[in-house]
Design a protein around this motif. Structure first.
Motif, PDB file in Angstrom:
ATOM      1  N   ILE A 157       1.019  -1.343   0.077  1.00 57.71           N
ATOM      2  CA  ILE A 157      -0.134  -0.108   0.065  1.00 57.71           C
ATOM      3  C   ILE A 157       0.952   1.154   0.066  1.00 57.71           C
ATOM      4  N   HIS A 158       0.300   2.265  -0.341  1.00 58.81           N
ATOM      5  CA  HIS A 158       1.074   3.717  -0.249  1.00 58.81           C
ATOM      6  C   HIS A 158       0.662   4.543   1.236  1.00 58.81           C
ATOM      7  N   PHE A 159       1.624   4.230   2.081  1.00 62.32           N
ATOM      8  CA  PHE A 159       1.403   4.893   3.342  1.00 62.32           C
ATOM      9  C   PHE A 159       1.368   6.398   3.112  1.00 62.32           C
ATOM     10  N   LYS A 160       0.468   7.118   3.984  1.00 64.58           N
ATOM     11  CA  LYS A 160       0.737   8.485   3.872  1.00 64.58           C
ATOM     12  C   LYS A 160       0.626   8.917   5.368  1.00 64.58           C
ATOM     13  N   ALA A 161       1.961   9.630   5.673  1.00 64.54           N
ATOM     14  CA  ALA A 161       2.200  10.275   6.769  1.00 64.54           C
ATOM     15  C   ALA A 161       1.207  11.363   7.483  1.00 64.54           C
ATOM     16  N   THR A 162       1.114  11.392   8.651  1.00 67.45           N
ATOM     17  CA  THR A 162       0.390  12.661   9.239  1.00 67.45           C
ATOM     18  C   THR A 162       1.377  13.799   9.002  1.00 67.45           C
ATOM     19  N   LYS A 163       1.009  14.803   8.679  1.00 63.50           N
ATOM     20  CA  LYS A 163       1.741  15.940   8.312  1.00 63.50           C
ATOM     21  C   LYS A 163       1.712  16.926   9.594  1.00 63.50           C
ATOM     22  N   ASP A 164       2.616  17.681   9.600  1.00 58.54           N
ATOM     23  CA  ASP A 164       3.117  18.676  10.293  1.00 58.54           C
ATOM     24  C   ASP A 164       3.241  20.047   9.918  1.00 58.54           C
ATOM     25  N   LEU A 165       3.117  21.095  10.263  1.00 59.54           N
ATOM     26  CA  LEU A 165       3.441  22.477   9.695  1.00 59.54           C
ATOM     27  C   LEU A 165       4.157  23.029  10.972  1.00 59.54           C
ATOM     28  N   GLN A 166       5.087  23.838  10.293  1.00 59.77           N
ATOM     29  CA  GLN A 166       6.290  24.466  11.016  1.00 59.77           C
ATOM     30  C   GLN A 166       6.540  25.813  10.251  1.00 59.77           C
ATOM     31  N   ILE A 167       7.343  26.663  10.991  1.00 60.06           N
ATOM     32  CA  ILE A 167       7.787  27.864  10.186  1.00 60.06           C
ATOM     33  C   ILE A 167       9.489  27.369  10.268  1.00 60.06           C
ATOM     34  N   LEU A 168       9.692  27.643   8.722  1.00 58.16           N
ATOM     35  CA  LEU A 168      11.219  27.359   8.632  1.00 58.16           C
ATOM     36  C   LEU A 168      11.973  28.202   9.286  1.00 58.16           C
ATOM     37  N   PRO A 169      12.918  27.874  10.131  1.00 56.92           N
ATOM     38  CA  PRO A 169      13.769  28.606  11.001  1.00 56.92           C
ATOM     39  C   PRO A 169      14.900  29.426   9.918  1.00 56.92           C
ATOM     40  N   MET A 170      15.046  30.859  10.355  1.00 58.66           N
ATOM     41  CA  MET A 170      16.048  31.710   9.796  1.00 58.66           C
ATOM     42  C   MET A 170      17.400  30.788   9.464  1.00 58.66           C
ATOM     43  N   THR A 171      17.882  29.930  10.462  1.00 57.42           N
ATOM     44  CA  THR A 171      19.008  29.317  10.532  1.00 57.42           C
ATOM     45  C   THR A 171      18.987  28.323   9.312  1.00 57.42           C
ATOM     46  N   ASP A 172      18.062  27.988   8.972  1.00 60.10           N
ATOM     47  CA  ASP A 172      18.015  26.917   7.606  1.00 60.10           C
ATOM     48  C   ASP A 172      17.700  27.572   6.503  1.00 60.10           C
ATOM     49  N   ILE A 173      18.053  28.876   6.319  1.00 55.49           N
ATOM     50  CA  ILE A 173      17.833  29.693   5.066  1.00 55.49           C
ATOM     51  C   ILE A 173      19.235  30.254   4.860  1.00 55.49           C
ATOM     52  N   VAL A 174      19.613  30.247   3.550  1.00 54.09           N
ATOM     53  CA  VAL A 174      20.961  30.987   3.069  1.00 54.09           C
ATOM     54  C   VAL A 174      20.554  32.380   2.310  1.00 54.09           C
ATOM     55  N   VAL A 175      21.235  33.337   2.657  1.00 51.03           N
ATOM     56  CA  VAL A 175      21.289  34.472   1.938  1.00 51.03           C
ATOM     57  C   VAL A 175      22.026  34.669   0.818  1.00 51.03           C
ATOM     58  N   LYS A 176      21.127  34.674  -0.347  1.00 53.41           N
ATOM     59  CA  LYS A 176      22.033  34.411  -1.468  1.00 53.41           C
ATOM     60  C   LYS A 176      22.333  35.661  -2.160  1.00 53.41           C
ATOM     61  N   THR A 177      21.501  36.385  -2.129  1.00 53.03           N
ATOM     62  CA  THR A 177      21.881  38.019  -2.484  1.00 53.03           C
ATOM     63  C   THR A 177      20.979  38.906  -1.708  1.00 53.03           C
ATOM     64  N   CYS A 178      21.640  39.815  -1.017  1.00 54.93           N
ATOM     65  CA  CYS A 178      21.248  40.940  -0.132  1.00 54.93           C
ATOM     66  C   CYS A 178      21.460  42.040  -1.001  1.00 54.93           C
ATOM     67  N   ALA A 179      20.627  42.857  -1.584  1.00 56.14           N
ATOM     68  CA  ALA A 179      20.674  43.872  -2.427  1.00 56.14           C
ATOM     69  C   ALA A 179      21.111  45.196  -1.337  1.00 56.14           C
ATOM     70  N   THR A 180      22.268  45.697  -1.865  1.00 53.41           N
ATOM     71  CA  THR A 180      22.678  46.960  -1.006  1.00 53.41           C
ATOM     72  C   THR A 180      22.687  48.417  -1.577  1.00 53.41           C
ATOM     73  N   GLN A 181      21.377  48.479  -2.185  1.00 55.88           N
ATOM     74  CA  GLN A 181      21.110  49.789  -3.038  1.00 55.88           C
ATOM     75  C   GLN A 181      20.608  50.881  -1.844  1.00 55.88           C
ATOM     76  N   ALA A 182      20.323  50.341  -0.728  1.00 59.60           N
ATOM     77  CA  ALA A 182      19.735  51.477   0.312  1.00 59.60           C
ATOM     78  C   ALA A 182      21.076  51.812   1.261  1.00 59.60           C
ATOM     79  N   ASP A 183      20.840  52.920   1.977  1.00 59.23           N
ATOM     80  CA  ASP A 183      21.969  53.238   2.673  1.00 59.23           C
ATOM     81  C   ASP A 183      22.667  52.302   3.729  1.00 59.23           C
ATOM     82  N   THR A 184      21.391  51.624   4.380  1.00 60.69           N
ATOM     83  CA  THR A 184      21.965  50.298   5.335  1.00 60.69           C
ATOM     84  C   THR A 184      21.087  49.226   4.910  1.00 60.69           C
TER      85      THR A 184
END
Lengths: 302, 231
Positions: A157-184
């Motif tokens: 059979i194809h088992f389907k797991a119970t799903k959870d909802l989370q917020i992806l933490p900032m630590t698991d995200i890579v800043v690829k491009t941070c635009a520096t057009q502003a003063d800071t």
């Protein structure tokens, strides 16, 4: 000799009495649906055929807490007693290892008895335990184990797991491009100014936080534009869930600005691992976004 | 006469001081002009529009962080130990600077803002405080509490499963009902009765009769099993 005859007579009488008692106890030979096969097979040489699962009702929910109907043959054991249905997920002999860069996720082997809700020779009705977690969506098997010990072949059979909802933490995200057009400029934990930081009173802590501020008064109506690009890498069946993305918290902030705007392109199926924030300000733009992710409960996303 | 000479001498020094000051100002202005010329024009600071493909993203803008796929971030400029102290000298007027000139200054650099001298770092802190304290020109979008969303998510998942289980239960009930109908049908009951009779007769039957009863028992067993196979 006399004693022998006496014994035969006695045993014959006793046999007759016992036979009559059995007749009365047996309801004058009336059999029930549960006992008839056992009775008939005690006379005839019934072929004790192995139980076979041939299919399942398409409404069946092969998920924790889900109910199902399996169809097949020879589910009844001759004694008429119901058997059991066993669910097996993963491999008992080897450990299912998911390679995640330098990390490994060991998917556990799960073997659980399901709750039998109904049993007949050609179908069984059961329910999967609701507390199964730590396993991913995927192939599992169900086995019928008859009361007399006979087992069916594993049915996939194809088992389907119970799903959870989370917020992806900032630590698991890579800043690829941070635009520096502003003063800071600040994108998550990167900034081109030591004076900017992520506010500590944000709740929940967002996945993406950006702040681009202009301190020099604008000399013309032209705004400053920028595009911040973030990347992420979800594993083990976890995906971005955009169903609530309007509530993900794009916030605008500014004072005395002509214009300030932030538009988020959250990851989608076409670009699943990238979130792009386009902004436009004459003064100060801030944004905070919570990327919602869903995946199998109890399984890590990295 | 002496007083007049002293006065002229004083004027001479005053003129020299003014000239010296003027020269300094000119030099500063030239420096500023030169700096402005070397800074990229403001148009280069414009990022690509939202619809532009990622390749046209402002990756070439000065100081931009890009392609840091290993998670390494550029080091943010550090404030010097004296960075936030008010400098002794006035510095350039922030309101006359270009964005590029402002960006290029270190946090400790002295600037003037509305007649006050301060470090760039202090200026940024002040402005950030002002911007954050003032009323927002646009209403903040209310964020729904994540726990509420999570509860909604779980409730939906649970409700979906309940609905699916209800459909399975309906199927199971239909099968049970069908089986009950079969087992209470006259044909089935007749076979049951015959099976009971056969069982009774079998015990006392002679060998040839037993053989016939065996065959019949198997037939009844198979017929009952066939009828019990409900779909």
């Amino acid at each position: 000799m006399t004693i022998r005859r006496m014994n035969l007579l006695l045993s014959g009488s006793l046999g007759l009495v016992l036979f009559l008692v059995c007749q009365v106890a047996g309801g004058q030979g009336v059999l029930t649906a549960a006992s008839v096969h056992s009775a008939l097979c005690s006379i005839a040489a019934c072929q004790n055929a192995k139980p076979t699962i041939t299919g399942f009702d398409f409404n069946s929910a092969f998920t924790p807490g889900g109910q199902f109907v399996l169809q097949g043959t020879n589910f009844n054991s001759p004694d008429g007693q119901p058997g059991s249905i066993v669910l097996k997920i993963g491999s008992k002999v080897g450990i299912t290892v998911i390679h995640l860069g330098q990390q490994f996720y060991h998917e556990p082997y799960v073997e659980r008895q399901t709750t039998v809700l109904g049993w007949a020779d050609s179908h069984v009705f059961g329910q999967i335990p609701a507390d199964i977690s730590g396993v991913m969506d995927g192939v599992a098997t169900l086995e019928i184990q008859r009361h007399d010990g006979w087992k069916s072949a594993p049915f996939i059979i194809h088992f389907k797991a119970t799903k959870d909802l989370q917020i992806l933490p900032m630590t698991d995200i890579v800043v690829k491009t941070c635009a520096t057009q502003a003063d800071t400029n600040l994108c998550n934990n990167w900034s081109d100014s030591s004076q900017l930081s992520i506010p500590t009173n944000l709740h929940p802590i967002p996945s993406l936080y950006g702040s681009h501020a202009l301190f020099i008064p604008a000399t013309s109506s032209s705004n400053v534009f920028g595009q911040d690009i973030f990347t992420l890498n979800l594993q083990n069946g976890w995906v971005i869930d955009n169903s609530y993305w309007l509530e993900n918290g794009i916030t605008y902030s500014g004072q005395g600005c002509n214009n300030h705007f932030a538009d988020v392109d959250p990851p989608d199926k076409s670009v699943p691992n990238r979130a792009v924030v386009s902004w436009d300000t004459s003064c100060n733009v801030q944004y905070q976004v919570s990327l919602h992710i869903t995946g199998p409960k109890g399984v890590p996303w990295k | 006469m002496e007083m007049r000479r002293q006065h002229e001498q004083h004027n001479f020094f005053a003129v020299r001081v003014r000239r010296l000051f003027g020269a300094c100002c000119l030099a500063l202005s030239l420096c500023a002009a030169s700096s402005a010329q070397t800074a990229p024009p403001s148009s280069t600071r414009k990022a690509a529009p939202t619809s532009a493909p990622p390749s046209s993203a402002p990756q070439s803008a000065p100081g931009m962080l890009s392609n840091q796929n290993n998670g390494t971030l550029l080091q943010a400029p550090k404030t010097s130990p004296r960075g936030l102290m008010t400098p002794a000298l006035g510095g350039a007027d922030v309101e006359k600077m270009s964005h590029d000139q402002f960006r290029e200054l270190p946090d400790a650099a002295a600037i003037r803002y509305r007649g006050q001298s301060m470090s760039k770092g202090t200026f940024i802190q002040q402005r950030v405080r002002e911007q954050n304290a003032g009323p927002s020109s646009m209403a903040r979008k209310p964020m729904m509490d994540f726990q509420t969303l999570k509860t909604q998510f779980e409730q939906k998942q649970s409700a979906d499963l309940k609905a699916q289980n209800a459909r399975v239960q309906a199927v199971a009930e239909r099968l049970t009902q069908r089986l009950k109908q079969v087992q209470t049908s006259p044909e089935y009951l007749a076979l049951l009765k015959e099976a009971g009779d056969l069982q009774r007769r079998y015990a006392a039957a002679p060998p040839d009769e037993k053989s016939r009863l065996k065959m019949r028992a198997l037939q009844i067993h198979e017929e009952l099993a066939r009828r019990e196979r409900v779909e």
